[in-house]
Design an enzyme around this catalytic site. Structure first.
Site, mmCIF file in Angstrom:
data_model
loop_
_atom_site.group_PDB
_atom_site.id
_atom_site.type_symbol
_atom_site.label_atom_id
_atom_site.label_comp_id
_atom_site.label_asym_id
_atom_site.label_seq_id
_atom_site.Cartn_x
_atom_site.Cartn_y
_atom_site.Cartn_z
ATOM 1 N N HIS A 293 -3.905 -4.607 -0.891
ATOM 2 C CA HIS A 293 -3.564 -5.231 0.390
ATOM 3 C C HIS A 293 -3.628 -6.753 0.254
ATOM 4 O O HIS A 293 -4.728 -7.325 0.304
ATOM 5 C CB HIS A 293 -4.554 -4.792 1.468
ATOM 6 C CG HIS A 293 -4.424 -3.365 1.876
ATOM 7 N ND1 HIS A 293 -3.602 -2.954 2.900
ATOM 8 C CD2 HIS A 293 -5.011 -2.248 1.407
ATOM 9 C CE1 HIS A 293 -3.688 -1.640 3.047
ATOM 10 N NE2 HIS A 293 -4.538 -1.188 2.148
ATOM 11 N N GLU B 287 -2.960 -8.855 2.500
ATOM 12 C CA GLU B 287 -3.469 -9.397 3.767
ATOM 13 C C GLU B 287 -4.988 -9.317 3.864
ATOM 14 O O GLU B 287 -5.581 -9.954 4.737
ATOM 15 C CB GLU B 287 -2.828 -8.675 4.956
ATOM 16 C CG GLU B 287 -3.254 -7.237 5.166
ATOM 17 C CD GLU B 287 -2.576 -6.245 4.247
ATOM 18 O OE1 GLU B 287 -2.884 -5.056 4.344
ATOM 19 O OE2 GLU B 287 -1.730 -6.655 3.408
ATOM 20 N N CYS C 296 0.833 -1.189 0.000
ATOM 21 C CA CYS C 296 0.000 0.000 0.000
ATOM 22 C C CYS C 296 0.881 1.257 0.000
ATOM 23 O O CYS C 296 1.648 1.459 -0.932
ATOM 24 C CB CYS C 296 -0.999 -0.033 1.158
ATOM 25 S SG CYS C 296 -2.327 1.198 0.984
#
Length: 221
Positions: free
Chosen positions: A201, A203, A87
């Site tokens: 992202h 994650e 990011c």
């Protein structure tokens, strides 16, 4: 076999818990890997691999990286070992960002610019919103030779999760290794030598995000 360490850099501005948990989950499939969330520059220097997260405004991220004393350790890592920027952690790798007229780390030539989508409408007739928030396709088969090895096993056009108003515009097209569409085609993944970074992202991107982190644990640039 000696254990390898992955340092997740804690300079006060990253989505640390989510990133660390995803990397730890990815590491369960890889023997001899320890994941450390750290604000200690020496731990970052000693690690075999480094993850640089970032969340919030670019000026704040750059200021906190310097204030934390971790900037030199991150630059050392970028020169010597695999580094994954996430990011704003990706945006920081470039030369400059329009957000706050902020200098970056200068590791990937280029600039970070804001979406300018005023007046444009999406196929369903709704207006494009900035920031882009949600799932979007990422394309890594860009017609410039083989895809980057970090994409191994991840289908072209897979969906990843984005939250951003700014995007990278690398000077050298070869450093753009992933692209997406949001009112325009834009770079969402950059790579140079031992550096790889994404605007989205991983994650927050389910199985394909975990696959990307697993690939990072095996990547030997």
């Amino acid at each position: 076999m000696n254990r390898q360490t992955v340092a997740v850099v804690d300079y006060g501005m990253g989505n640390l818990r989510s990133v660390a948990q995803a990397v730890i989950h990815a590491a369960t499939a890889v023997d001899h890997v320890d994941v450390l969330v750290t604000s200690d520059p020496q731990v970052v220097r000693d690690a075999h691999r480094v993850v640089l997260p970032g969340q919030g405004a670019m000026p704040d991220c750059m200021a906190e990286l310097a204030r934390s004393g971790l900037q030199d350790a991150v630059l050392h890592a970028a020169a010597h070992k695999p580094l994954f920027g996430v990011c704003v952690g990706m945006q920081m790798l470039l030369d400059h960002s329009e957000e706050g007229d902020t200098p970056g780390l200068g590791l990937v030539p280029g600039e970070v610019v804001k979406f300018r989508l005023e007046g444009q409408t999406q196929p369903d007739g709704s207006r494009y919103k900035v920031p882009q928030m949600g799932w979007n396709q990422v394309f890594h088969d860009l017609g410039r030779g083989p895809a980057h090895p970090m994409w191994d096993g991840i289908a072209d056009g897979s969906y990843f999760y984005f939250v951003h108003s700014f995007y990278a515009r690398p000077t050298n097209p070869a450093h753009s290794v992933g692209e997406s569409d949001y009112g325009q085609r834009f770079t969402c993944a950059v790579a140079r030598d031992n550096l790889f970074a994404t605007q989205f992202h991983p994650e927050k991107s389910a199985d394909q995000g975990l696959a990307l982190y697993r690939n990072f644990l095996h990547w030997n640039p």
